[in-house]
Design an enzyme around this catalytic site. Structure first.
Site, PDB file in Angstrom:
ATOM      1  N   CYS A 115       0.848  -1.186   0.000  1.00 33.31           N
ATOM      2  CA  CYS A 115       0.000   0.000   0.000  1.00 33.31           C
ATOM      3  C   CYS A 115       0.887   1.240   0.000  1.00 33.31           C
ATOM      4  CB  CYS A 115      -0.873  -0.027   1.236  1.00 33.31           C
ATOM      5  SG  CYS A 115      -1.803   1.489   1.522  1.00 33.31           S
ATOM      6  N   GLU A 158      -7.759  -0.986   1.272  1.00 32.44           N
ATOM      7  CA  GLU A 158      -7.933   0.465   1.104  1.00 32.44           C
ATOM      8  C   GLU A 158      -9.245   0.951   1.722  1.00 32.44           C
ATOM      9  OE1 GLU A 158      -5.371   2.103   0.314  1.00 32.44           O
ATOM     10  OE2 GLU A 158      -4.166   0.451  -0.465  1.00 32.44           O
ATOM     11  N   HIS A 218      -8.717   1.795   5.289  1.00 35.89           N
ATOM     12  CA  HIS A 218      -8.240   3.173   5.520  1.00 35.89           C
ATOM     13  C   HIS A 218      -9.412   4.150   5.469  1.00 35.89           C
ATOM     14  CE1 HIS A 218      -4.013   2.309   5.607  1.00 35.89           C
ATOM     15  NE2 HIS A 218      -3.898   2.006   4.326  1.00 35.89           N
ATOM     16  N   HIS A 227      -2.255   0.972   9.425  1.00 31.61           N
ATOM     17  CA  HIS A 227      -1.594  -0.308   9.187  1.00 31.61           C
ATOM     18  C   HIS A 227      -1.437  -1.154  10.450  1.00 31.61           C
ATOM     19  CE1 HIS A 227       0.131   1.347   5.223  1.00 31.61           C
ATOM     20  NE2 HIS A 227      -1.060   0.807   5.078  1.00 31.61           N
TER      21      HIS A 227
HETATM   22 ZN   LIG Z   1      -2.498   0.859   3.567  1.00 29.55          ZN
END
Ligand SMILES: [Zn+2]
Ligand SMILES: *[C@@H]1O[C@H](CO)[C@@H](O)[C@H](O)[C@H]1NC(C)=O
Ligand SMILES: *[C@@H]1O[C@H](CO)[C@@H](O)[C@H](O)[C@H]1NC(C)=O
Ligand SMILES: *[C@@H]1O[C@H](CO)[C@@H](O)[C@H](O)[C@H]1NC(C)=O
Ligand SMILES: [Zn+2]
Length: 311
Positions: free
Chosen positions: A122, A268, A271, A277
């Site tokens: 990511c 994603e 997030h 993370h």
């Molecule tokens: Zn990420």
């Protein structure tokens, strides 16, 4: 001549077992070049190097560690020739990286570290403003039943307000049509594990989440880097950006040398909902994902979500 028969039979069985996998999984977008050279291929040249070395590819290693938050600034303006120097700051940054990724903390570019860094990931950094999101540990439960979680949140714990449980998402022009269904499945998985509902609405001027495929610099702070390196990125609540690097080879399901859209979308969307993370390799919020890998939400992810939203 006995041995030939069993081996043939075994091959047949193996083929039959693998057949359903391959008939389901398929490549969705091809990288522009047929055998793309990964943007992080330079790391291979750095195998074995350590503090005190001076090498042409060291500035690229510093840039990599800078990008993901491990090194504040990496260019030495007063003495540019020192940019090629493996100094103590680089060694410390490497040690932090190694601790985050469960590697031996050697401060040197051993082969396990090189392999870890070459694994695509990511684009969101692991360390922001001095906060190392992969070193958070929370105990939940009590006594002998307690467990340690490794999920984390963005600074200030941004999240969607309690009354906002219906989020609309817009598919931006240019996204491959076949990527839409895997993204919808990723939303569905999050919906099944949370109080959120997600609805596609391409006409909404004000969709909560905007999803698209982009390459290189595309107007935000997270320029994409071509094949390998960073695969996708997204933003914390409530800005709702979710971008895939269009120069990767994307797939639906597990295909070697390609990345599963649904797996990356799950990460994603985490997030977008406020998760940062995790250092648990099986968690969807672990930053790295190899080619051909498919993953699901783990307990760490769901625990993180529940802790953030207090549900
Ligand atoms: Zn990420
Ligand atoms: C930059 O190089 C100079 C000269 O070698 C050195 O004194 C200084 O510490 C270096 N700065 C950084 C940030 O590495
Ligand atoms: C760490 O070092 C030990 C001992 O040298 C080695 O056996 C092990 O494979 C290393 N682990 C990693 C992740 O490199
Ligand atoms: C980092 O810290 C600075 C100064 O405290 C602040 O202005 C900035 O918004 C922070 N950035 C992030 C991403 O938290
Ligand atoms: Zn972007």
């Amino acid at each position: 001549m006995e041995p030939k028969t069993p081996s043939l039979a075994l091959t047949l069985i193996a083929c039959l077992l693998l057949l359903p996998l391959f008939s389901h999984a398929r490549i969705l977008t091809n990288s522009p070049s047929s055998t793309p050279a990964s943007r992080v291929a330079f790391l291979q040249h750095l195998k074995g190097c350590h503090k005190g070395d001076k090498l042409n590819d060291i500035p690229k290693l510093k840039a990599y560690l800078h990008k993901f938050g491990y090194l504040d600034d990496y260019t030495n303006q007063t003495s540019p020739s020192n940019n090629h120097y493996f100094d103590g700051r680089l060694e410390n940054a490497l040690k932090t990286y190694q601790a985050n990724y469960h590697l031996n903390v050697t401060g040197a570019m051993d082969s396990a570290t090189v392999a870890s860094m070459m694994t695509p990931r990511c684009g969101v950094a692991d360390i922001v403003n001095g906060t190392n999101y992969m070193q958070t540990r929370r105990r939940h439960g009590t006594g002998r039943l307690h467990a340690v979680s490794h999920y984390s949140f963005f600074r200030g714990n941004p999240r969607w307000r309690a009354s906002k449980t219906k989020l609309s998402y817009q598919i931006l022009p240019g996204m491959p049509e076949e990527a839409v269904a895997p993204v919808a499945r990723a939303f569905q998985t999050w919906a099944e594990n949370t109080q959120f509902e997600f609805r596609r609405d391409d006409h909404a001027e004000l969709a909560d989440i905007k999803i698209g495929f982009f390459s290189g610099y595309h107007g935000d702070t997270g320029s994409f880097d071509g094949p390998g390196g960073s695969l996708a990125h997204s933003s914390p609540p409530k800005s709702g950006l979710l971008h895939f690097d269009s120069e990767e080879t994307w797939a639906v399901g597990s295909v070697q040398k390609a990345f599963d859209v649904e797996t990356v979308a799950l990460h994603e969307i985490g997030h977008i909902l406020g998760l940062m993370h995790s250092s648990v390799p099986t968690a969807i919020m672990y930053p790295a994902v190899g080619d051909g890998v498919t993953k699901e939400l783990s307990r760490d992810d769901v625990h993180g979500f529940r802790a953030l939203y207090k549900v």
